[in-house]
Design an enzyme around this catalytic site. Structure first.
Site, PDB file in Angstrom:
ATOM      1  N   LEU A  64       0.903  -1.267   0.073  1.00 10.29           N
ATOM      2  CA  LEU A  64       0.173   0.131   0.136  1.00 10.29           C
ATOM      3  C   LEU A  64       0.843   1.351  -0.001  1.00 10.29           C
ATOM      4  O   LEU A  64       1.053   2.102   0.782  1.00 10.29           O
ATOM      5  CB  LEU A  64      -0.907  -0.016   1.164  1.00 10.29           C
ATOM      6  CG  LEU A  64      -2.185   0.959   1.270  1.00 10.29           C
ATOM      7  CD1 LEU A  64      -2.992   0.842   0.115  1.00 10.29           C
ATOM      8  CD2 LEU A  64      -3.127   0.592   2.458  1.00 10.29           C
ATOM      9  N   PRO A  65       1.546   1.384  -1.152  1.00  7.65           N
ATOM     10  CA  PRO A  65       2.564   2.705  -1.046  1.00  7.65           C
ATOM     11  C   PRO A  65       1.552   3.644  -1.173  1.00  7.65           C
ATOM     12  O   PRO A  65       0.417   4.025  -1.968  1.00  7.65           O
ATOM     13  CB  PRO A  65       3.347   2.470  -2.357  1.00  7.65           C
ATOM     14  CG  PRO A  65       2.415   1.550  -3.162  1.00  7.65           C
ATOM     15  CD  PRO A  65       1.861   0.591  -2.330  1.00  7.65           C
ATOM     16  N   HIS A  66       1.826   4.936  -0.467  1.00 10.61           N
ATOM     17  CA  HIS A  66       1.145   6.007  -0.027  1.00 10.61           C
ATOM     18  C   HIS A  66       1.938   7.258   0.038  1.00 10.61           C
ATOM     19  O   HIS A  66       3.070   7.112   0.545  1.00 10.61           O
ATOM     20  CB  HIS A  66       0.083   5.800   0.837  1.00 10.61           C
ATOM     21  CG  HIS A  66       0.576   5.478   2.247  1.00 10.61           C
ATOM     22  ND1 HIS A  66       0.865   4.216   2.611  1.00 10.61           N
ATOM     23  CD2 HIS A  66       0.770   6.110   3.137  1.00 10.61           C
ATOM     24  CE1 HIS A  66       1.469   4.361   3.617  1.00 10.61           C
ATOM     25  NE2 HIS A  66       1.140   5.403   4.123  1.00 10.61           N
ATOM     26  N   ALA A  67       1.324   8.370  -0.053  1.00 12.39           N
ATOM     27  CA  ALA A  67       2.060   9.758   0.136  1.00 12.39           C
ATOM     28  C   ALA A  67       0.892  10.855   0.159  1.00 12.39           C
ATOM     29  O   ALA A  67       0.101  10.566  -0.431  1.00 12.39           O
ATOM     30  CB  ALA A  67       3.261   9.788  -0.894  1.00 12.39           C
TER      31      ALA A  67
END
Length: 148
Positions: A64-67
């Site tokens: 769940l890559p997020h920014a």
């Protein structure tokens, strides 16, 4: 917040190929940047900065890559089922084949706060994850992800 408010059918990918975690993040950053009218480097650097804090590989083959980005007005997502699982430095050391990228506004207000939790909950549901892995095409993957 519901997943269908974060994830459009056009932002669902089946059979995405990536040789590495870095290549995957680059590909997904390019797609997100294009969809949102942002510079690729802005999106990619934010994702990489977040990964330096700890892997967003949450286990069970899911990442769940997020920014958070100032230029993002509302939560935006891309969901990909990889053709071949890749190493992602996940918490359980298992390779990843389901990846949900999330870009969130920097101002954490209202339902924006729930976007990450909503997506994580859905992907961590064993039945939903199995349905996503078994989806025959992007439309079926979107339906499995959104529960429709």
């Amino acid at each position: 917040m519901t997943i269908d408010r974060i994830l459009a059918p056009a932002d669902v990918l089946v059979g995405l190929r990536a040789a590495s975690k870095k290549a995957l993040l680059e590909e997904m950053a390019c797609r997100a940047a294009s969809a949102l009218g942002l510079a690729v480097e802005t999106v990619l650097s934010a994702l990489i900065r977040r990964e330096t804090l700890g892997s967003t590989g949450i286990g069970d083959g899911i990442a769940l890559p997020h920014a958070r980005l100032e230029a993002v007005a509302r939560p935006y997502g891309i969901l990909a089922r990889l053709r071949d699982p890749i190493e992602f430095d996940a918490v359980d050391d298992r390779p990843v084949d389901l990846v949900a990228l999330l870009l969130l506004p920097t101002a954490a207000e209202g339902e924006t706060l729930n976007a990450l939790a909503c997506v994580a909950r859905r992907l961590r549901d064993p039945g939903a994850a199995a349905a996503m892995r078994g989806a025959r095409d992007a439309a079926a993957l979107h339906a499995a992800a959104t529960g429709r």
